[in-house]
Design a protein around this motif. Structure first.
Motif, PDB file in Angstrom:
ATOM      1  N   LEU A  26     -19.706  -7.594 -18.779  1.00 59.02           N
ATOM      2  CA  LEU A  26     -18.600  -6.642 -18.907  1.00 59.02           C
ATOM      3  C   LEU A  26     -19.004  -5.258 -18.403  1.00 59.02           C
ATOM      4  CD1 LEU A  26     -15.768  -5.912 -20.057  1.00 59.02           C
ATOM      5  CD2 LEU A  26     -16.917  -5.463 -22.236  1.00 59.02           C
ATOM      6  N   ALA A  27     -20.159  -4.791 -18.829  1.00 65.41           N
ATOM      7  CA  ALA A  27     -20.634  -3.479 -18.396  1.00 65.41           C
ATOM      8  C   ALA A  27     -20.859  -3.445 -16.885  1.00 65.41           C
ATOM      9  CB  ALA A  27     -21.923  -3.118 -19.132  1.00 65.41           C
ATOM     10  N   ARG A  28     -21.412  -4.523 -16.360  1.00 62.42           N
ATOM     11  CA  ARG A  28     -21.658  -4.572 -14.910  1.00 62.42           C
ATOM     12  C   ARG A  28     -20.343  -4.606 -14.131  1.00 62.42           C
ATOM     13  NH1 ARG A  28     -26.505  -9.006 -15.519  1.00 62.42           N
ATOM     14  NH2 ARG A  28     -28.206  -7.518 -15.928  1.00 62.42           N
ATOM     15  N   LEU A  29     -19.346  -5.292 -14.667  1.00 59.24           N
ATOM     16  CA  LEU A  29     -18.034  -5.328 -14.011  1.00 59.24           C
ATOM     17  C   LEU A  29     -17.427  -3.932 -13.942  1.00 59.24           C
ATOM     18  CD1 LEU A  29     -15.468  -6.802 -12.927  1.00 59.24           C
ATOM     19  CD2 LEU A  29     -14.780  -7.063 -15.332  1.00 59.24           C
ATOM     20  N   LEU A  30     -17.355  -3.257 -15.084  1.00 57.30           N
ATOM     21  CA  LEU A  30     -16.743  -1.922 -15.110  1.00 57.30           C
ATOM     22  C   LEU A  30     -17.576  -0.920 -14.323  1.00 57.30           C
ATOM     23  CD1 LEU A  30     -15.581  -1.766 -18.848  1.00 57.30           C
ATOM     24  CD2 LEU A  30     -14.234  -2.369 -16.824  1.00 57.30           C
ATOM     25  N   GLY A  31     -18.891  -1.005 -14.466  1.00 51.63           N
ATOM     26  CA  GLY A  31     -19.751  -0.100 -13.712  1.00 51.63           C
ATOM     27  C   GLY A  31     -19.662  -0.338 -12.216  1.00 51.63           C
ATOM     28  N   GLY A  32     -19.489  -1.600 -11.828  1.00 44.97           N
ATOM     29  CA  GLY A  32     -19.386  -1.922 -10.405  1.00 44.97           C
ATOM     30  C   GLY A  32     -18.067  -1.505  -9.796  1.00 44.97           C
ATOM     31  N   VAL A  33     -16.968  -1.865 -10.456  1.00 43.30           N
ATOM     32  CA  VAL A  33     -15.639  -1.547  -9.914  1.00 43.30           C
ATOM     33  C   VAL A  33     -15.434  -0.040  -9.817  1.00 43.30           C
ATOM     34  CG1 VAL A  33     -13.161  -1.728 -10.315  1.00 43.30           C
ATOM     35  CG2 VAL A  33     -14.631  -3.700 -10.738  1.00 43.30           C
ATOM     36  N   PHE A  34     -15.950   0.698 -10.818  1.00 44.39           N
ATOM     37  CA  PHE A  34     -15.678   2.132 -10.853  1.00 44.39           C
ATOM     38  C   PHE A  34     -16.887   2.980 -10.467  1.00 44.39           C
ATOM     39  CE2 PHE A  34     -12.701   0.260 -14.074  1.00 44.39           C
ATOM     40  CZ  PHE A  34     -11.578   0.358 -13.269  1.00 44.39           C
ATOM     41  N   CYS A  35     -17.846   2.333  -9.782  1.00 42.90           N
ATOM     42  CA  CYS A  35     -18.968   3.039  -9.154  1.00 42.90           C
ATOM     43  C   CYS A  35     -19.831   3.808 -10.154  1.00 42.90           C
ATOM     44  CB  CYS A  35     -18.461   3.975  -8.054  1.00 42.90           C
ATOM     45  SG  CYS A  35     -17.562   3.090  -6.746  1.00 42.90           S
ATOM     46  N   ARG A  36     -20.121   3.144 -11.252  1.00 41.79           N
ATOM     47  CA  ARG A  36     -21.039   3.693 -12.257  1.00 41.79           C
ATOM     48  C   ARG A  36     -22.123   2.652 -12.558  1.00 41.79           C
ATOM     49  NH1 ARG A  36     -18.466   7.496 -11.056  1.00 41.79           N
ATOM     50  NH2 ARG A  36     -17.661   9.201 -12.379  1.00 41.79           N
ATOM     51  N   ALA A  37     -22.627   2.027 -11.511  1.00 42.52           N
ATOM     52  CA  ALA A  37     -23.573   0.919 -11.661  1.00 42.52           C
ATOM     53  C   ALA A  37     -24.860   1.360 -12.363  1.00 42.52           C
ATOM     54  CB  ALA A  37     -23.895   0.314 -10.299  1.00 42.52           C
ATOM     55  N   GLU A  38     -25.342   2.549 -12.055  1.00 39.76           N
ATOM     56  CA  GLU A  38     -26.600   2.998 -12.669  1.00 39.76           C
ATOM     57  C   GLU A  38     -26.425   3.195 -14.174  1.00 39.76           C
ATOM     58  OE1 GLU A  38     -29.871   6.641 -12.371  1.00 39.76           O
ATOM     59  OE2 GLU A  38     -28.406   6.345 -10.756  1.00 39.76           O
ATOM     60  N   ALA A  39     -25.335   3.845 -14.570  1.00 35.74           N
ATOM     61  CA  ALA A  39     -25.079   4.037 -15.998  1.00 35.74           C
ATOM     62  C   ALA A  39     -24.901   2.701 -16.697  1.00 35.74           C
ATOM     63  CB  ALA A  39     -23.836   4.908 -16.194  1.00 35.74           C
ATOM     64  N   ALA A  40     -24.229   1.754 -16.031  1.00 35.18           N
ATOM     65  CA  ALA A  40     -24.035   0.423 -16.611  1.00 35.18           C
ATOM     66  C   ALA A  40     -25.369  -0.300 -16.767  1.00 35.18           C
ATOM     67  CB  ALA A  40     -23.086  -0.392 -15.742  1.00 35.18           C
ATOM     68  N   ALA A  41     -26.252  -0.174 -15.781  1.00 42.41           N
ATOM     69  CA  ALA A  41     -27.560  -0.826 -15.844  1.00 42.41           C
ATOM     70  C   ALA A  41     -28.383  -0.278 -17.007  1.00 42.41           C
ATOM     71  CB  ALA A  41     -28.308  -0.632 -14.520  1.00 42.41           C
ATOM     72  N   GLN A  42     -28.310   1.028 -17.230  1.00 42.66           N
ATOM     73  CA  GLN A  42     -29.029   1.624 -18.350  1.00 42.66           C
ATOM     74  C   GLN A  42     -28.493   1.103 -19.678  1.00 42.66           C
ATOM     75  OE1 GLN A  42     -28.664   5.861 -17.771  1.00 42.66           O
ATOM     76  NE2 GLN A  42     -30.082   5.891 -16.044  1.00 42.66           N
ATOM     77  N   TRP A  43     -27.177   0.981 -19.769  1.00 41.21           N
ATOM     78  CA  TRP A  43     -26.577   0.461 -20.999  1.00 41.21           C
ATOM     79  C   TRP A  43     -27.000  -0.995 -21.214  1.00 41.21           C
ATOM     80  CZ3 TRP A  43     -23.579  -3.442 -22.840  1.00 41.21           C
ATOM     81  CH2 TRP A  43     -23.053  -3.268 -24.138  1.00 41.21           C
ATOM     82  N   CYS A  44     -26.993  -1.782 -20.158  1.00 37.63           N
ATOM     83  CA  CYS A  44     -27.375  -3.195 -20.271  1.00 37.63           C
ATOM     84  C   CYS A  44     -28.819  -3.337 -20.729  1.00 37.63           C
ATOM     85  CB  CYS A  44     -27.177  -3.915 -18.940  1.00 37.63           C
ATOM     86  SG  CYS A  44     -25.447  -4.162 -18.480  1.00 37.63           S
ATOM     87  N   ALA A  45     -29.702  -2.485 -20.230  1.00 39.54           N
ATOM     88  CA  ALA A  45     -31.104  -2.542 -20.641  1.00 39.54           C
ATOM     89  C   ALA A  45     -31.240  -2.236 -22.129  1.00 39.54           C
ATOM     90  CB  ALA A  45     -31.928  -1.555 -19.817  1.00 39.54           C
ATOM     91  N   ALA A  46     -30.499  -1.250 -22.598  1.00 36.95           N
ATOM     92  CA  ALA A  46     -30.530  -0.915 -24.024  1.00 36.95           C
ATOM     93  C   ALA A  46     -29.973  -2.060 -24.860  1.00 36.95           C
ATOM     94  CB  ALA A  46     -29.739   0.365 -24.270  1.00 36.95           C
ATOM     95  N   PHE A  47     -28.910  -2.691 -24.362  1.00 38.60           N
ATOM     96  CA  PHE A  47     -28.304  -3.811 -25.087  1.00 38.60           C
ATOM     97  C   PHE A  47     -29.273  -4.987 -25.172  1.00 38.60           C
ATOM     98  CE2 PHE A  47     -25.969  -7.759 -25.398  1.00 38.60           C
ATOM     99  CZ  PHE A  47     -25.032  -7.495 -26.392  1.00 38.60           C
ATOM    100  N   GLU A  48     -29.901  -5.319 -24.064  1.00 38.99           N
ATOM    101  CA  GLU A  48     -30.839  -6.445 -24.045  1.00 38.99           C
ATOM    102  C   GLU A  48     -32.010  -6.191 -24.993  1.00 38.99           C
ATOM    103  OE1 GLU A  48     -30.137  -9.199 -22.877  1.00 38.99           O
ATOM    104  OE2 GLU A  48     -29.324  -9.175 -20.844  1.00 38.99           O
ATOM    105  N   ALA A  49     -32.489  -4.961 -25.041  1.00 34.42           N
ATOM    106  CA  ALA A  49     -33.594  -4.636 -25.950  1.00 34.42           C
ATOM    107  C   ALA A  49     -33.155  -4.785 -27.401  1.00 34.42           C
ATOM    108  CB  ALA A  49     -34.086  -3.212 -25.680  1.00 34.42           C
ATOM    109  N   GLU A  50     -31.957  -4.324 -27.711  1.00 37.76           N
ATOM    110  CA  GLU A  50     -31.446  -4.427 -29.079  1.00 37.76           C
ATOM    111  C   GLU A  50     -31.199  -5.881 -29.454  1.00 37.76           C
ATOM    112  OE1 GLU A  50     -31.268  -2.848 -32.422  1.00 37.76           O
ATOM    113  OE2 GLU A  50     -31.136  -1.337 -30.836  1.00 37.76           O
ATOM    114  N   HIS A  51     -30.719  -6.678 -28.498  1.00 36.07           N
ATOM    115  CA  HIS A  51     -30.476  -8.085 -28.770  1.00 36.07           C
ATOM    116  C   HIS A  51     -31.791  -8.823 -29.013  1.00 36.07           C
ATOM    117  CE1 HIS A  51     -29.223 -12.323 -27.748  1.00 36.07           C
ATOM    118  NE2 HIS A  51     -28.278 -11.966 -28.596  1.00 36.07           N
ATOM    119  N   ALA A  52     -32.814  -8.474 -28.257  1.00 33.10           N
ATOM    120  CA  ALA A  52     -34.128  -9.092 -28.456  1.00 33.10           C
ATOM    121  C   ALA A  52     -34.685  -8.732 -29.839  1.00 33.10           C
ATOM    122  CB  ALA A  52     -35.097  -8.648 -27.362  1.00 33.10           C
ATOM    123  N   ALA A  53     -34.473  -7.491 -30.254  1.00 35.56           N
ATOM    124  CA  ALA A  53     -34.931  -7.071 -31.579  1.00 35.56           C
ATOM    125  C   ALA A  53     -34.198  -7.831 -32.681  1.00 35.56           C
ATOM    126  CB  ALA A  53     -34.728  -5.567 -31.748  1.00 35.56           C
TER     127      ALA A  53
END
Length: 258
Positions: free
Chosen positions: A113-140
């Motif tokens: 979802l984050a990658r879709l919105l970040g990609g369509v609206f040209c905020r891919a870097e911000a979306a990637a940072q959010w995804c990294a934080a999400f993956e870390a929290e999910h692993a925890a």
């Protein structure tokens, strides 16, 4: 090109004028830095409060004001299969060029979802940072100790009483800590009646703070009625995909220790 939940491909558009009809996604769009491009939102889009207060309202998630949206001249409409009426979206598609359809069904879907919105609206870097934080929290969350599996009745409404089926985002969030919900019907949000058989088959009850505003007074009354543990839970953290899913994972760790 970025593909939405219906398989529609969208080209990146840095100059998009966006109307969001999904409260949780309005919040995520703002967190991705897109608040200046949001030209419309529903009255239920209340987060983040400091940013959305200046964005025009276009009705509710289901009772949308078509004329208001037409006047705002958006290039993109962000909707969700569960939250928004298909007939309304079909009418909006007659004058909004791009409809971005979302349908996250579980916590891990937030990454796409984050990658879709970040990609369509040209905020891919911000979306990637959010995804990294999400993956870390999910692993925890996955690494955290969990209690024994439990069957919890998650209640979203009173008069009539309503709950959720296992085929919902909320149920899949609860499954992350080993909690399952009972199957009480063939719809995703079934009505139910209290009965000795129902109470016997559950370990406890979760009263959600939304969409019905359950309170601690409801918790006390229901515990007296059914004789099983009842807990008030934050409905936004358990049901809102998008930005709120990140603190939602931390919240699940708290629930697992409760």
């Amino acid at each position: 090109m970025f593909t939405d939940a219906l398989g529609t491909a969208h080209r990146p558009d840095p100059n998009a004028r966006i109307v969001s009809l999904v409260p949780s996604l309005t919040e995520m769009l703002c967190d991705l830095g897109l608040a200046p491009q949001l030209v419309g939102r529903t009255g239920f889009c209340i987060h983040p409060a400091d940013l959305v207060q200046t964005i025009p309202k276009v009705g509710g998630t289901k009772d949308v004001n078509l004329d208001k949206i037409r006047q705002l001249a958006p290039t993109h409409l962000v909707v969700n299969i569960d939250e928004n009426e298909k007939d309304t979206v079909d009418l909006l598609a007659q004058f909004v060029p791009h409809i971005v359809v979302t349908h996250p069904l579980g916590p891990q879907d937030n990454v796409a979802l984050a990658r879709l919105l970040g990609g369509v609206f040209c905020r891919a870097e911000a979306a990637a940072q959010w995804c990294a934080a999400f993956e870390a929290e999910h692993a925890a969350l996955q690494a955290a100790p969990k209690g024994p599996p439990q069957t919890m009745l998650y209640v979203i409404w009173q008069d009539p009483w309503m709950t959720i089926s296992p085929d919902t985002y909320i149920a899949r969030m609860l499954a992350e800590i080993g909690w399952q919900v009972p199957l009480l019907g063939d719809v995703r949000y079934p009505q139910f009646r209290w009965s000795p058989e129902l109470v016997q088959g559950i370990d406890g009850v979760l009263l959600s703070s939304e969409p019905y505003r359950f309170t601690e007074a409801h918790v006390h009354a229901l515990e007296q009625q059914i004789g099983k543990p009842v807990m008030l839970v934050d409905g936004e953290l358990l049901s809102w995909y998008g930005s709120r899913a990140l603190p939602g994972l931390r919240y699940l760790r708290q629930l697992a220790r409760a």
